[in-house]
Write an enzyme that holds these catalytic residues in place. Structure first.
Site, PDB file in Angstrom:
ATOM      1  N   ALA A 181      -1.887   3.164 -18.211  1.00 43.71           N
ATOM      2  CA  ALA A 181      -3.214   2.602 -18.386  1.00 43.71           C
ATOM      3  C   ALA A 181      -3.632   1.639 -18.933  1.00 43.71           C
ATOM      4  O   ALA A 181      -2.685   0.233 -18.474  1.00 43.71           O
ATOM      5  CB  ALA A 181      -3.379   3.205 -19.729  1.00 43.71           C
ATOM      6  N   CYS A 182      -4.414   0.906 -17.587  1.00 45.14           N
ATOM      7  CA  CYS A 182      -4.534  -0.403 -17.941  1.00 45.14           C
ATOM      8  C   CYS A 182      -4.652  -1.516 -18.874  1.00 45.14           C
ATOM      9  O   CYS A 182      -3.798  -2.891 -18.887  1.00 45.14           O
ATOM     10  CB  CYS A 182      -5.964  -0.872 -17.170  1.00 45.14           C
ATOM     11  SG  CYS A 182      -6.974  -2.646 -16.942  1.00 45.14           S
ATOM     12  N   PHE A 183      -5.301  -1.081 -19.942  1.00 44.92           N
ATOM     13  CA  PHE A 183      -4.257  -2.077 -21.538  1.00 44.92           C
ATOM     14  C   PHE A 183      -2.958  -1.767 -22.137  1.00 44.92           C
ATOM     15  O   PHE A 183      -2.473  -2.248 -22.889  1.00 44.92           O
ATOM     16  CB  PHE A 183      -5.579  -0.942 -22.133  1.00 44.92           C
ATOM     17  CG  PHE A 183      -6.667  -2.225 -22.039  1.00 44.92           C
ATOM     18  CD1 PHE A 183      -7.017  -3.374 -23.139  1.00 44.92           C
ATOM     19  CD2 PHE A 183      -7.953  -1.640 -21.312  1.00 44.92           C
ATOM     20  CE1 PHE A 183      -7.897  -3.543 -22.638  1.00 44.92           C
ATOM     21  CE2 PHE A 183      -9.334  -2.375 -21.457  1.00 44.92           C
ATOM     22  CZ  PHE A 183      -9.185  -3.411 -21.682  1.00 44.92           C
TER      23      PHE A 183
ATOM     24  N   LYS B  73      -3.942  -7.438 -25.371  1.00 44.45           N
ATOM     25  CA  LYS B  73      -4.735  -7.049 -24.382  1.00 44.45           C
ATOM     26  C   LYS B  73      -5.825  -7.138 -25.093  1.00 44.45           C
ATOM     27  O   LYS B  73      -6.587  -6.034 -25.695  1.00 44.45           O
ATOM     28  CB  LYS B  73      -4.421  -6.249 -23.096  1.00 44.45           C
ATOM     29  CG  LYS B  73      -5.577  -6.554 -22.020  1.00 44.45           C
ATOM     30  CD  LYS B  73      -4.706  -6.058 -20.819  1.00 44.45           C
ATOM     31  CE  LYS B  73      -5.339  -5.419 -20.149  1.00 44.45           C
ATOM     32  NZ  LYS B  73      -4.716  -4.982 -18.600  1.00 44.45           N
TER      33      LYS B  73
ATOM     34  N   ALA C   6      -5.483   2.922 -14.718  1.00 47.77           N
ATOM     35  CA  ALA C   6      -6.972   4.091 -15.497  1.00 47.77           C
ATOM     36  C   ALA C   6      -7.841   3.130 -16.524  1.00 47.77           C
ATOM     37  O   ALA C   6      -7.213   2.500 -17.670  1.00 47.77           O
ATOM     38  CB  ALA C   6      -6.806   4.907 -15.924  1.00 47.77           C
TER      39      ALA C   6
END
Lengths: 282, 133
Positions: free
Chosen positions: A148-150, A164, A62
């Site tokens: 979460a993508c990050f 990131k 996400a």
């Protein structure tokens, strides 16, 4: 998302040239990875804020698209300059993003086996990223930060100060490669995590701290507000410089526009796509 | 890395023929280029595969890729283990990581596929192309 896929179909079929697209969002929007479970999303909260929800055609986890420069690069898979393989192609395109962000004065590195590690958090991310990707993508369950993508970096993604800064994802289909991602202008960890469902034992403050240890944004790295256009200009210049290419400003072809409208109506604007993976539905 | 008894497609799938049935998976080269596989979207038994068209989706860390049918046929078995253990594609692409088994509708399509030697030569070219940075 519909426009990105429309470009992918046309570039893959050699009806449109390799394309770099830079865009922003009409409303803040949470995007899910192609195969991520939608049950990670706190839909009540999303609705209350008036935010949108979409599912990307690409993988990963996400992302909240809000204060960011969103980029998408579409190349035909038979482009001679494009190295085969997912990791190699990330590396190729990351060089362009790196050149762009370097022009802004960002001390940016490629995360990878040879990247300098400047924080314990990144070492942790290296060990657990494959495992987290798996749990985030397949199950969509567990800790909100894991969805979460990050929350973790993959090889050849861009990091600043060990955290990131750019999150990217790919899809290879229709003879083309689409890589799109978020270059964060600003990150509000609390807001983002409030859009994801937490397990009861999760400590929200702890999750915010953890995400802050893994992710950063341009305003934090540069110590000033950064305008969307400034970043967009730097990214365009970075692509030309690092890849030795020339970019010409353009608009969507008539066919791309038509396809995008069709895809928005039939796919990206519909719950059957957006909620297609959701454990609560079964 | 490329067993002699299999046939190979230019899209990096392998086919193992037994009578009128064929087992299909992706090659060692494909799994190494994809990276760690985290999800596999499988077809269902009874689905029809058409040679050259996508029939499954593999999501590796950060990329979603279609898997193209090397031959046409009707799916008679799918490897359900991949739902819980998609990493089998990486760990054992020719054995535990098989994807589907089909009943061939046109066995003559097998003639369009490569032998192990031919496939090895074709990916040697791609590896050389992609290896330069």
């Amino acid at each position: 998302m519909a426009v990105d896929e429309a470009i992918l179909r046309e570039v893959g079929a050699h009806r449109a040239p390799p394309t770099l697209r830079l865009y922003s969002w009409a409303r803040p929007t949470l995007s899910l990875g192609a195969n991520q479970g939608a049950e990670v999303v706190n839909r009540e909260r999303l609705q209350a804020l008036g935010y949108d929800l979409v599912r990307r055609p690409s993988g990963g986890r996400a992302v909240l698209h809000d204060r960011e420069v969103t980029y998408s690069v579409v190349l035909p898979l038979d482009l001679p300059e494009l190295p085969a393989g997912v990791i190699a192609s990330y590396r190729y395109l990351s060089r362009a993003l790196l050149a762009g962000l370097t022009r802004l004065g960002v001390p940016v590195d490629l995360y990878g086996p040879h990247a300098p590690f400047t924080s314990g958090a990144v070492r942790w991310a290296e060990r657990s990223s494959a495992e987290e990707e798996a749990s985030g993508s397949r199950r969509g369950r567990g800790r909100a930060a894991g969805a979460a993508c990050f929350a973790s970096s993959s090889w050849y993604e861009l990091i600043a100060g060990g955290r990131k800064l750019v999150g990217s994802a790919q899809v290879r289909r229709y003879g083309g490669l689409l890589q799109h991602g978020s270059i964060l202008l600003h990150l509000d960890e609390g807001l983002f995590l409030s859009l994801l469902n937490h397990e009861e034992q999760d400590d929200h403050e702890e999750a915010i701290r953890a995400l802050r240890g893994h992710a950063t944004a341009l305003d934090r790295v540069l110590g000033r507000e950064v305008a969307w256009q400034e970043v967009a200009d730097a990214v365009v210049a970075g692509f030309c410089q690092a890849l030795g290419i020339t970019l010409e400003p353009g608009t969507l072809t008539a066919r791309e526009q038509e396809l995008a409208l069709m895809l928005e109506g039939e796919k990206y604007g519909s719950d059957s796509w957006t909620l297609r993976r959701c454990e609560f539905n079964h | 890395m490329y067993p002699e008894d299999l046939r190979y497609s230019s899209e990096h799938e392998w086919v193992k023929v037994e009578g009128n049935k064929a087992r299909i998976g992706v090659t060692h080269y494909a799994q190494s280029e994809l990276g760690d596989v985290v999800f596999v979207d499988l077809p269902s038994v009874g689905d029809t595969l058409v040679a050259g068209q996508a029939f499954a989706v593999i999501e590796s860390v950060k990329s979603v890729s279609d898997v193209y049918a090397p031959v046409s046929g009707t799916v008679v078995a799918v490897n359900d283990r991949l739902s819980d253990s998609p990493e089998l594609i990486n760990q054992s692409p020719y054995e535990d990581g098989w994807i589907v088994e089909v009943e061939l509708s046109d066995p003559s399509e097998l003639d369009n596929l490569m032998t192990a030697d031919e496939y090895r030569a074709s990916v040697a070219g791609e590896e050389a192309d992609g290896g330069e940075d």
